[in-house]
Write a protein that holds these residues in place. Structure first.
Motif, PDB file in Angstrom:
ATOM      1  N   GLY A   1       4.767  10.688   6.901  1.00 25.98           N
ATOM      2  CA  GLY A   1       4.730  11.618   5.633  1.00 25.98           C
ATOM      3  C   GLY A   1       3.295  12.142   5.559  1.00 25.98           C
ATOM      4  N   SER A   2       2.824  12.521   6.675  1.00 27.89           N
ATOM      5  CA  SER A   2       1.426  13.111   6.743  1.00 27.89           C
ATOM      6  C   SER A   2       0.435  12.874   5.359  1.00 27.89           C
ATOM      7  CB  SER A   2       1.551  14.517   6.775  1.00 27.89           C
ATOM      8  OG  SER A   2       2.357  14.813   7.680  1.00 27.89           O
ATOM      9  N   PRO A   3       0.071  11.558   5.449  1.00 26.69           N
ATOM     10  CA  PRO A   3      -0.923  11.152   4.359  1.00 26.69           C
ATOM     11  C   PRO A   3      -2.045  12.093   4.272  1.00 26.69           C
ATOM     12  CG  PRO A   3      -0.506   9.240   5.710  1.00 26.69           C
ATOM     13  CD  PRO A   3       0.226  10.468   6.432  1.00 26.69           C
ATOM     14  N   ARG A   4      -2.789  11.983   3.207  1.00 23.51           N
ATOM     15  CA  ARG A   4      -4.106  12.699   3.014  1.00 23.51           C
ATOM     16  C   ARG A   4      -5.338  11.849   3.326  1.00 23.51           C
ATOM     17  NH1 ARG A   4      -3.504  17.842   0.851  1.00 23.51           N
ATOM     18  NH2 ARG A   4      -5.150  18.024   2.279  1.00 23.51           N
ATOM     19  N   LEU A   5      -5.094  10.502   2.963  1.00 24.28           N
ATOM     20  CA  LEU A   5      -6.190   9.830   3.438  1.00 24.28           C
ATOM     21  C   LEU A   5      -5.673   8.606   4.336  1.00 24.28           C
ATOM     22  CD1 LEU A   5      -9.083   8.619   3.175  1.00 24.28           C
ATOM     23  CD2 LEU A   5      -8.188   7.451   1.129  1.00 24.28           C
ATOM     24  N   LEU A   6      -6.101   8.886   5.725  1.00 23.47           N
ATOM     25  CA  LEU A   6      -5.720   7.764   6.616  1.00 23.47           C
ATOM     26  C   LEU A   6      -6.726   6.713   6.975  1.00 23.47           C
ATOM     27  CD1 LEU A   6      -4.120  10.059   9.164  1.00 23.47           C
ATOM     28  CD2 LEU A   6      -2.868   7.946   8.364  1.00 23.47           C
TER      29      LEU A   6
ATOM     30  N   GLY B   1      -0.506   5.858  -8.263  1.00 18.17           N
ATOM     31  CA  GLY B   1      -0.315   7.369  -7.934  1.00 18.17           C
ATOM     32  C   GLY B   1      -1.048   7.582  -6.630  1.00 18.17           C
ATOM     33  N   LEU B   2      -1.979   6.738  -6.259  1.00 20.21           N
ATOM     34  CA  LEU B   2      -2.732   7.071  -5.025  1.00 20.21           C
ATOM     35  C   LEU B   2      -1.897   6.780  -3.593  1.00 20.21           C
ATOM     36  CD1 LEU B   2      -6.300   5.692  -5.660  1.00 20.21           C
ATOM     37  CD2 LEU B   2      -5.694   7.832  -5.168  1.00 20.21           C
ATOM     38  N   ARG B   3      -0.915   5.664  -3.977  1.00 18.13           N
ATOM     39  CA  ARG B   3      -0.450   5.091  -2.909  1.00 18.13           C
ATOM     40  C   ARG B   3       0.404   6.187  -1.897  1.00 18.13           C
ATOM     41  NH1 ARG B   3       2.450   0.643  -5.025  1.00 18.13           N
ATOM     42  NH2 ARG B   3       1.401   0.826  -6.934  1.00 18.13           N
ATOM     43  N   ARG B   4       0.757   7.063  -2.504  1.00 18.42           N
ATOM     44  CA  ARG B   4       1.715   8.155  -1.800  1.00 18.42           C
ATOM     45  C   ARG B   4       0.790   8.868  -0.756  1.00 18.42           C
ATOM     46  NH1 ARG B   4       2.523  13.194  -5.469  1.00 18.42           N
ATOM     47  NH2 ARG B   4       1.150  12.533  -7.230  1.00 18.42           N
ATOM     48  N   TRP B   5      -0.621   9.186  -1.305  1.00 12.91           N
ATOM     49  CA  TRP B   5      -1.372   9.815  -0.357  1.00 12.91           C
ATOM     50  C   TRP B   5      -2.042   9.066   0.694  1.00 12.91           C
ATOM     51  CZ3 TRP B   5      -1.149  14.466  -1.775  1.00 12.91           C
ATOM     52  CH2 TRP B   5      -0.987  14.882  -3.405  1.00 12.91           C
ATOM     53  N   LEU B   6      -1.698   7.776   0.699  1.00 12.40           N
ATOM     54  CA  LEU B   6      -2.444   6.871   1.710  1.00 12.40           C
ATOM     55  C   LEU B   6      -1.483   6.386   2.875  1.00 12.40           C
ATOM     56  CD1 LEU B   6      -5.023   4.742   1.988  1.00 12.40           C
ATOM     57  CD2 LEU B   6      -3.606   3.311   0.813  1.00 12.40           C
ATOM     58  N   GLY B   7      -2.338   6.433   3.814  1.00 12.38           N
ATOM     59  CA  GLY B   7      -1.564   5.942   5.108  1.00 12.38           C
ATOM     60  C   GLY B   7      -2.573   4.628   5.512  1.00 12.38           C
ATOM     61  N   TYR B   8      -1.974   3.500   5.701  1.00  9.89           N
ATOM     62  CA  TYR B   8      -2.929   2.128   6.018  1.00  9.89           C
ATOM     63  C   TYR B   8      -2.341   1.484   7.190  1.00  9.89           C
ATOM     64  CZ  TYR B   8      -4.879  -2.518   5.459  1.00  9.89           C
ATOM     65  OH  TYR B   8      -5.455  -3.520   5.694  1.00  9.89           O
TER      66      TYR B   8
ATOM     67  N   THR C   1       1.060  -1.401  -0.047  1.00  8.06           N
ATOM     68  CA  THR C   1       0.177  -0.167  -0.149  1.00  8.06           C
ATOM     69  C   THR C   1       1.024   1.477  -0.035  1.00  8.06           C
ATOM     70  OG1 THR C   1       0.015   0.256   2.371  1.00  8.06           O
ATOM     71  CG2 THR C   1      -1.953  -1.132   1.453  1.00  8.06           C
ATOM     72  N   THR C   2       2.110   1.021  -0.065  1.00  7.17           N
ATOM     73  CA  THR C   2       3.085   2.211   0.089  1.00  7.17           C
ATOM     74  C   THR C   2       3.703   2.494  -1.605  1.00  7.17           C
ATOM     75  OG1 THR C   2       5.354   0.821   0.206  1.00  7.17           O
ATOM     76  CG2 THR C   2       3.917   1.674   2.390  1.00  7.17           C
ATOM     77  N   PRO C   3       4.454   3.336  -1.793  1.00  5.51           N
ATOM     78  CA  PRO C   3       4.932   3.618  -3.072  1.00  5.51           C
ATOM     79  C   PRO C   3       5.754   2.599  -3.397  1.00  5.51           C
ATOM     80  CG  PRO C   3       4.933   5.746  -1.854  1.00  5.51           C
ATOM     81  CD  PRO C   3       4.535   4.675  -0.819  1.00  5.51           C
ATOM     82  N   LEU C   4       6.199   1.472  -2.668  1.00  2.68           N
ATOM     83  CA  LEU C   4       7.214   0.570  -2.968  1.00  2.68           C
ATOM     84  C   LEU C   4       6.686  -0.311  -3.725  1.00  2.68           C
ATOM     85  CD1 LEU C   4      10.010  -0.852  -2.129  1.00  2.68           C
ATOM     86  CD2 LEU C   4       8.597  -2.433  -0.767  1.00  2.68           C
ATOM     87  N   GLY C   5       7.156  -0.740  -5.048  1.00  4.14           N
ATOM     88  CA  GLY C   5       6.683  -1.617  -6.152  1.00  4.14           C
ATOM     89  C   GLY C   5       7.253  -2.966  -5.796  1.00  4.14           C
ATOM     90  N   ARG C   6       6.645  -3.917  -6.190  1.00 10.90           N
ATOM     91  CA  ARG C   6       6.917  -5.143  -6.086  1.00 10.90           C
ATOM     92  C   ARG C   6       8.359  -5.395  -6.552  1.00 10.90           C
ATOM     93  NH1 ARG C   6       3.082  -9.138  -9.017  1.00 10.90           N
ATOM     94  NH2 ARG C   6       3.649  -7.774 -10.655  1.00 10.90           N
ATOM     95  N   HIS C   7       8.738  -5.100  -7.803  1.00 12.67           N
ATOM     96  CA  HIS C   7      10.342  -5.312  -8.239  1.00 12.67           C
ATOM     97  C   HIS C   7      11.112  -4.597  -7.168  1.00 12.67           C
ATOM     98  CE1 HIS C   7       8.530  -1.813 -10.078  1.00 12.67           C
ATOM     99  NE2 HIS C   7       9.692  -1.426 -10.163  1.00 12.67           N
ATOM    100  N   GLU C   8      10.892  -3.696  -6.849  1.00  9.37           N
ATOM    101  CA  GLU C   8      11.683  -2.776  -5.886  1.00  9.37           C
ATOM    102  C   GLU C   8      11.875  -3.636  -4.683  1.00  9.37           C
ATOM    103  OE1 GLU C   8      10.068   1.398  -7.540  1.00  9.37           O
ATOM    104  OE2 GLU C   8       9.721   0.763  -5.471  1.00  9.37           O
TER     105      GLU C   8
END
Ligand SMILES: Nc1ncnc2c1ncn2[C@@H]1O[C@H](COP(=O)(O)OP(=O)(O)O)[C@@H](O)[C@H]1O
Ligand SMILES: [Mg+2]
Lengths: 247, 242
Positions: free
Chosen positions: B153-158, B82-89, A89-96
């Protein structure tokens, strides 16, 4: 691109930190192969030729087993504990993520190969004709293969008990067929055919080429290339088992 | 890569669900759920255990398979790069590395998010545990490590799945205050809990039962509609009426 490299190296550092908190595992990965090579040397006290024949292939087998085990258990833990899901769910990609693991375990395999082959080629006196750096290069290729197979095993196991059972299931048949016990050419045709399709056969062939009397650098590089191709294949298959969405 | 990138804007609902259903094995975990989560607010997702809260949060985080219907985050399919950087899960299970220290866990996730640690450990009350292995922490402390990682990283959507479970009342109150502050700073929070009393801390409520959405309303509306300030009792009356 830059972010991708940063995230891969951050992952490699994290994996190495986890290993640093577990010095016993790392110690065993290095000490056990050293003890086994020493034992083999003692068994063959009066048969140097036989030691060369058996000791060299073992150098290619240790990284397969060690990296298979640490990868399969590390990834199984990532899957079970939920850290894998969180990472996806983070910007980390699978290949990374997988590149990070490959860097960490590649370094670990290099350390193991350097130390074990220094002992085996030095004090124990295993005779190799080819360049001894190739022993380390082959070991790294085999380690990446071990990582790919371990990654696959982690996808089909539900517990650590199960995942360790994949080691005998995937590695032992290859050991029986790779030419360690009986030269591949002297096996029944069907088995020879099967052994041709298994990556460890080429790893062991490579080690045999290194110890054979005639210099055969070209053949060794060919063997290394084939092992690497298998490693890439298993990593691609393994990567497909790392799914963002699970049920 | 010619697709438009998700942009954070208050003009679009943070989350929009139209007729969303999820099947998990033999179980229908969500049944035709429709709602919108307004941006910049603290929305509580309440319902008893097994009502489908985690399934819904996983679907919005983009990690749940077999989601039917139309579910979007900022107008985009959940889980997109593109959404994942906004998200804190924060998942219901801690999802942290047990064989690393608290700080090592946070550093790693900060590195992959490109975020700073700031005073996060203080904010979740873990300063003294900074250098402890997570394996040696209590369940509540682990949950806070997990929460701190989600806040990086202060996500916009938690999306926080039962973040206050098992915590001592004082700390629970402080965390709800923190969540309120984050909403005040413009973040959108969706926080689940099976403790109905926690509805009081939320600005909006989504009430789930048996995979169905019982109601979407504010705590004041809930009190007015059910004529009780006891949240458990209010939930019961809502069920009886439905
Ligand atoms: N991995 C799973 N496989 C199959 N069914 C599941 C799984 N996880 C949860 N469920 C079922 O889905 C329903 C909703 O669960 P969940 O979303 O976890 O509810 P909550 O978070 O509100 O307790 C429950 O009936 C639960 O038993
Ligand atoms: Mg749940």
């Amino acid at each position: 691109m830059k972010g991708s490299v940063t995230r891969s190296f951050a992952t490699a550092r994290r994996v190495l930190r986890q290993l640093r908190h577990d010095p016993r595992t790392v110690g065993l990965m290095i000490i056990v192969p050293c003890v086994l090579e020493t034992l083999l040397r003692l068994i063959y006290t009066h048969r140097r030729q036989a030691f060369d024949q058996a000791g060299a292939p073992l150098l290619a087998i240790f990284p397969l087993m060690s990296v298979f085990l640490v990868t399969s258990i590390a990834l199984l833990r990532e899957r079970i504990s939920g850290t894998l899901e969180r990472l996806l769910t983070t910007p980390l990609g699978r290949h990374e993520l997988l590149a990070g693991y490959a860097i960490a375990f590649g370094l670990l395999a290099t350390a193991q190969a350097v130390i074990v082959s220094a002992l085996t080629l030095g004090p124990l006196g295993l005779r190799v004709r080819g360049p001894s750096e190739l022993v380390v290069v082959l070991a790294i290729a085999v380690a990446l293969l071990g990582m790919g197979l371990g990654l696959l095993a982690s996808a089909f196991a539900r517990s650590e008990f199960q995942v360790v059972q994949f080691l005998p299931a995937t590695v032992l048949p290859q050991l029986l067929l790779c030419g360690l016990l009986v030269a591949r050419q002297r096996m029944p045709a069907a088995l020879y055919g099967i052994s041709d399709a298994l990556p460890m056969s080429y790893a062991v062939d490579g080690m045999h080429h290194l110890t054979s009397k005639v210099s055969a650098d070209g053949a060794i590089l060919g063997d290394i290339a084939i092992v690497l191709a298998f490693a890439v294949g298993s990593l691609v298959l393994g990567a497909a088992t790392v799914k963002r969405r699970t049920s | 890569m010619s697709e438009p990138e998700p942009k954070w804007t208050v003009a679009v609902p943070a989350v929009s669900a139209r007729d969303v259903s999820v099947r998990r094995g033999e179980i229908q975990a969500l049944r035709h759920v429709s709602f919108e989560v307004p941006p910049g607010r603290l929305t509580g997702l309440l319902g008893p255990s097994g009502s489908g809260k985690s399934t819904l949060i996983r679907a919005i985080a983009g990690v749940q398979a077999a989601v039917e219907g139309r579910l979007t985050v900022l107008g985009f399919e959940p889980g997109r790069a593109g959404l994942r950087r906004w998200l804190g899960y924060m998942a219901q299970s801690s999802s942290v590395y047990e064989d690393l220290t608290v700080l090592e866990n946070l550093r790693y996730f900060a590195e992959i998010r490109g975020a700073q640690l700031g005073g996060l450990l203080e904010r979740v009350g873990l300063r003294e545990q900074t250098h402890q292995l997570v394996r040696r922490l209590s369940g509540g402390q682990r949950a806070r490590v997990s929460l701190a990682i989600a806040l990086l990283g202060s996500p916009r959507l938690l999306l926080l799945d039962e973040p206050t479970v098992g915590l001592d009342p004082l700390l629970r109150r402080e965390l709800w205050r923190l969540f309120g502050e984050l909403a005040g700073e413009g973040a959108t929070l969706l926080i689940s809990s099976h403790v109905m009393e926690e509805a009081r801390h939320c600005e909006d409520l989504l009430l789930l039962r048996d995979g169905r959405l019982l109601a979407q309303l504010t705590p004041d509306e809930l009190v007015a509609q059910t004529s009780t300030t006891d949240m458990d009792e209010a939930f019961v009356r809502l069920i009886e009426r439905a």
